[in-house]
Design a protein around this motif. Structure first.
Motif, PDB file in Angstrom:
ATOM      1  N   ALA A   1      13.379  13.816  -0.699  1.00  0.00           N
ATOM      2  CA  ALA A   1      13.039  12.625  -1.487  1.00  0.00           C
ATOM      3  C   ALA A   1      11.991  11.764  -0.800  1.00  0.00           C
ATOM      4  CB  ALA A   1      14.299  11.817  -1.746  1.00  0.00           C
ATOM      5  N   PHE A   2      12.020  11.717   0.534  1.00  0.00           N
ATOM      6  CA  PHE A   2      11.154  10.809   1.282  1.00  0.00           C
ATOM      7  C   PHE A   2       9.778  11.399   1.617  1.00  0.00           C
ATOM      8  CE2 PHE A   2      15.131   8.729   3.454  1.00  0.00           C
ATOM      9  CZ  PHE A   2      15.448   8.098   2.264  1.00  0.00           C
ATOM     10  N   LYS A   3       9.532  12.676   1.317  1.00  0.00           N
ATOM     11  CA  LYS A   3       8.340  13.328   1.875  1.00  0.00           C
ATOM     12  C   LYS A   3       7.024  12.758   1.341  1.00  0.00           C
ATOM     13  CE  LYS A   3       8.634  17.274  -1.322  1.00  0.00           C
ATOM     14  NZ  LYS A   3       8.847  18.743  -1.405  1.00  0.00           N
ATOM     15  N   ASN A   4       7.043  12.112   0.186  1.00  0.00           N
ATOM     16  CA  ASN A   4       5.814  11.495  -0.339  1.00  0.00           C
ATOM     17  C   ASN A   4       5.868   9.966  -0.302  1.00  0.00           C
ATOM     18  OD1 ASN A   4       4.550  13.998  -1.114  1.00  0.00           O
ATOM     19  ND2 ASN A   4       6.005  14.113  -2.801  1.00  0.00           N
ATOM     20  N   ILE A   5       6.784   9.443   0.498  1.00  0.00           N
ATOM     21  CA  ILE A   5       7.020   8.002   0.525  1.00  0.00           C
ATOM     22  C   ILE A   5       6.386   7.365   1.762  1.00  0.00           C
ATOM     23  CG2 ILE A   5       8.812   6.210   0.620  1.00  0.00           C
ATOM     24  CD1 ILE A   5       8.592   7.804  -2.055  1.00  0.00           C
TER      25      ILE A   5
ATOM     26  N   TYR B   1      22.900   9.668   0.563  1.00  0.00           N
ATOM     27  CA  TYR B   1      22.977   9.310   1.977  1.00  0.00           C
ATOM     28  C   TYR B   1      23.819  10.315   2.774  1.00  0.00           C
ATOM     29  CZ  TYR B   1      21.153   4.526   1.074  1.00  0.00           C
ATOM     30  OH  TYR B   1      20.371   3.444   0.743  1.00  0.00           O
ATOM     31  N   ASN B   2      24.713  11.025   2.118  1.00  0.00           N
ATOM     32  CA  ASN B   2      25.553  12.012   2.792  1.00  0.00           C
ATOM     33  C   ASN B   2      24.847  13.352   2.983  1.00  0.00           C
ATOM     34  OD1 ASN B   2      28.171  10.590   3.062  1.00  0.00           O
ATOM     35  ND2 ASN B   2      28.103  10.567   0.825  1.00  0.00           N
ATOM     36  N   ASN B   3      23.706  13.537   2.324  1.00  0.00           N
ATOM     37  CA  ASN B   3      23.020  14.829   2.323  1.00  0.00           C
ATOM     38  C   ASN B   3      21.638  14.672   2.951  1.00  0.00           C
ATOM     39  OD1 ASN B   3      21.505  17.144   1.599  1.00  0.00           O
ATOM     40  ND2 ASN B   3      22.805  17.501  -0.181  1.00  0.00           N
ATOM     41  N   TYR B   4      21.547  15.026   4.222  1.00  0.00           N
ATOM     42  CA  TYR B   4      20.313  14.833   4.982  1.00  0.00           C
ATOM     43  C   TYR B   4      19.121  15.527   4.334  1.00  0.00           C
ATOM     44  CZ  TYR B   4      17.075  14.910   8.962  1.00  0.00           C
ATOM     45  OH  TYR B   4      15.973  14.754   9.766  1.00  0.00           O
ATOM     46  N   ASP B   5      19.291  16.782   3.957  1.00  0.00           N
ATOM     47  CA  ASP B   5      18.173  17.548   3.388  1.00  0.00           C
ATOM     48  C   ASP B   5      17.660  16.924   2.088  1.00  0.00           C
ATOM     49  OD1 ASP B   5      18.271  19.356   5.469  1.00  0.00           O
ATOM     50  OD2 ASP B   5      19.528  20.795   4.392  1.00  0.00           O
ATOM     51  N   SER B   6      18.574  16.391   1.276  1.00  0.00           N
ATOM     52  CA  SER B   6      18.137  15.755   0.024  1.00  0.00           C
ATOM     53  C   SER B   6      17.286  14.525   0.315  1.00  0.00           C
ATOM     54  CB  SER B   6      19.352  15.375  -0.833  1.00  0.00           C
ATOM     55  OG  SER B   6      20.019  14.218  -0.327  1.00  0.00           O
ATOM     56  N   LEU B   7      17.591  13.835   1.404  1.00  0.00           N
ATOM     57  CA  LEU B   7      16.820  12.642   1.774  1.00  0.00           C
ATOM     58  C   LEU B   7      15.435  13.018   2.288  1.00  0.00           C
ATOM     59  CD1 LEU B   7      19.629  10.604   3.579  1.00  0.00           C
ATOM     60  CD2 LEU B   7      18.724  10.218   1.278  1.00  0.00           C
ATOM     61  N   VAL B   8      15.362  14.045   3.107  1.00  0.00           N
ATOM     62  CA  VAL B   8      14.055  14.505   3.594  1.00  0.00           C
ATOM     63  C   VAL B   8      13.165  14.877   2.424  1.00  0.00           C
ATOM     64  CG1 VAL B   8      12.844  16.263   4.937  1.00  0.00           C
ATOM     65  CG2 VAL B   8      14.976  15.302   5.812  1.00  0.00           C
TER      66      VAL B   8
ATOM     67  N   LYS C   1       0.838  -1.189   0.000  1.00  0.00           N
ATOM     68  CA  LYS C   1       0.000   0.000   0.000  1.00  0.00           C
ATOM     69  C   LYS C   1       0.877   1.244   0.000  1.00  0.00           C
ATOM     70  CE  LYS C   1      -3.707  -2.300   2.564  1.00  0.00           C
ATOM     71  NZ  LYS C   1      -4.507  -2.292   3.803  1.00  0.00           N
ATOM     72  N   GLY C   2       0.388   2.293  -0.690  1.00  0.00           N
ATOM     73  CA  GLY C   2       1.115   3.545  -0.696  1.00  0.00           C
ATOM     74  C   GLY C   2       2.269   3.545  -1.675  1.00  0.00           C
ATOM     75  N   ASN C   3       3.101   4.537  -1.524  1.00  0.00           N
ATOM     76  CA  ASN C   3       4.235   4.731  -2.426  1.00  0.00           C
ATOM     77  C   ASN C   3       5.484   4.091  -1.821  1.00  0.00           C
ATOM     78  OD1 ASN C   3       6.072   5.632  -4.311  1.00  0.00           O
ATOM     79  ND2 ASN C   3       5.462   7.790  -4.189  1.00  0.00           N
ATOM     80  N   THR C   4       6.072   3.159  -2.538  1.00  0.00           N
ATOM     81  CA  THR C   4       7.255   2.439  -2.062  1.00  0.00           C
ATOM     82  C   THR C   4       8.484   2.910  -2.816  1.00  0.00           C
ATOM     83  OG1 THR C   4       6.006   0.479  -1.422  1.00  0.00           O
ATOM     84  CG2 THR C   4       8.349   0.173  -1.853  1.00  0.00           C
ATOM     85  N   LEU C   5       9.534   3.259  -2.064  1.00  0.00           N
ATOM     86  CA  LEU C   5      10.784   3.735  -2.663  1.00  0.00           C
ATOM     87  C   LEU C   5      11.888   2.717  -2.410  1.00  0.00           C
ATOM     88  CD1 LEU C   5      12.256   7.244  -2.826  1.00  0.00           C
ATOM     89  CD2 LEU C   5      13.674   5.443  -1.870  1.00  0.00           C
ATOM     90  N   ILE C   6      12.609   2.399  -3.480  1.00  0.00           N
ATOM     91  CA  ILE C   6      13.721   1.447  -3.406  1.00  0.00           C
ATOM     92  C   ILE C   6      15.029   2.217  -3.547  1.00  0.00           C
ATOM     93  CG2 ILE C   6      14.671  -0.714  -4.313  1.00  0.00           C
ATOM     94  CD1 ILE C   6      11.739  -0.931  -3.518  1.00  0.00           C
TER      95      ILE C   6
END
Length: 294
Positions: A66-70, A57-64, A2-7
């Motif tokens: 990327a993950f906001k709709n996951i 993985y080295n850039n916290y803000d880029s991960l936040v 269910k939902g949006n899955t990110l690999i």
């Protein structure tokens, strides 16, 4: 699912195999996304309708971002041993901040969790990440992978078939090996039924163990070539690899894993793979036959 899955890790081997398994099982309207560091490596994925997020993985803000709709994250552990602990802290922290609901993490199996482990340097980040994940408030599934069968040729070296000598200080230790393909199939199966695996840990291991002496014996039988297994002392092994020009970091890694094999750090067995994917894991003889039979 269910939902949006990110690999994550799709430009590497495991993540791409997990994605391939999911694509085979689901239609084109599924919500599947991937994370890449370099957008230029994402063209093939975009062409088949996969949503691509850029993050490091080295850039916290880029991960936040990327993950906001996951909703669900398949988190492949990083391969940068020096920086991995901080990288993993970034991933778990960003997943929590972004509101990810479930994280499936690829950890590793072990017998010795202390600093006396021959692979303590590698184990450290996994142990930390498991604890961060368990304390994050996010639902989790921890997949404790044994050693990849796919690494066996690397440990035996490029030329052992020509020299007739397999040289590795692994002694007579027996260990469980699982193919990367089987691990990916397990990961995909977990992702398609997350509710059943909420806050669980699984040992992703084979049903049998094998020593490197027996591995070499099987390769000899498969290829028809006589091969001698030699397990030198660590000091002899290090001196031999150093004289051959092998980089110091690689020597350290090979030596540490060889000692782990000798101490049977990956000796756990079980039937988890069969219970999850409905078939027995690939046997080492099957794997070696695929690799070495001409």
């Amino acid at each position: 699912m269910k939902g949006n899955t990110l690999i994550t890790g799709v430009t590497g081997n495991l993540g791409r195999l997990v994605l391939n398994n999911l694509l085979e099982e689901y239609s084109s309207d599924q919500q599947l996304s991937i994370l890449v560091r370099d957008i230029n490596k994402a063209t093939d994925f975009k062409n088949i309708g996969i949503t691509v997020y850029v993050g490091d993985y080295n850039n916290y803000d880029s991960l936040v971002s990327a993950f906001k709709n996951i909703d669900n994250l398949y988190f492949v552990s990083g391969n940068d041993i020096v920086n991995r602990t901080k990288q993993h802290e970034n991933v778990i922290g960003a997943a929590k901040e972004a509101g990810v609901k479930h994280v499936v993490y690829t950890s590793f199996i072990r017998e010795n969790e202390t600093e006396t482990s021959p692979i303590a340097r590698i184990a450290h980040s996994h142990l930390k990440t498991e604890n961060w994940l368990k304390n994050s408030g996010i639902d989790y599934t921890i997949l404790k992978h044994t050693i990849y069968a796919d690494f066996i040729p690397m440990f035996l070296g490029e030329n052992f078939l020509e020299t007739g000598i397999a040289y590795l200080p692994a002694g007579e230790g027996k260990n469980s090996f699982v193919t990367r393909n089987d691990m990916a199939e397990v990961g995909a199966k977990i992702l398609t039924s997350l509710e059943a695996h909420k806050n669980k840990e699984y040992n992703i291991v084979n049903e049998n163990t094998i020593s490197f002496r027996d591995i070499v014996s099987q390769i000899s039988e498969i290829t028809g070539k006589p091969i001698q297994y030699i397990s030198p002392t660590q000091l002899e092994y290090i001196e031999t690899l150093t004289k051959s020009g092998v980089p110091k970091d690689y020597i350290g890694m090979f030596t540490g894993f060889a000692e782990a094999f000798k101490q049977e750090e990956f000796i756990k067995t079980g039937t988890t793979i069969q219970s999850l994917i409905g078939r027995k894991p690939t046997s080492i003889n099957e794997f070696l036959t695929q690799v070495y039979q001409k």
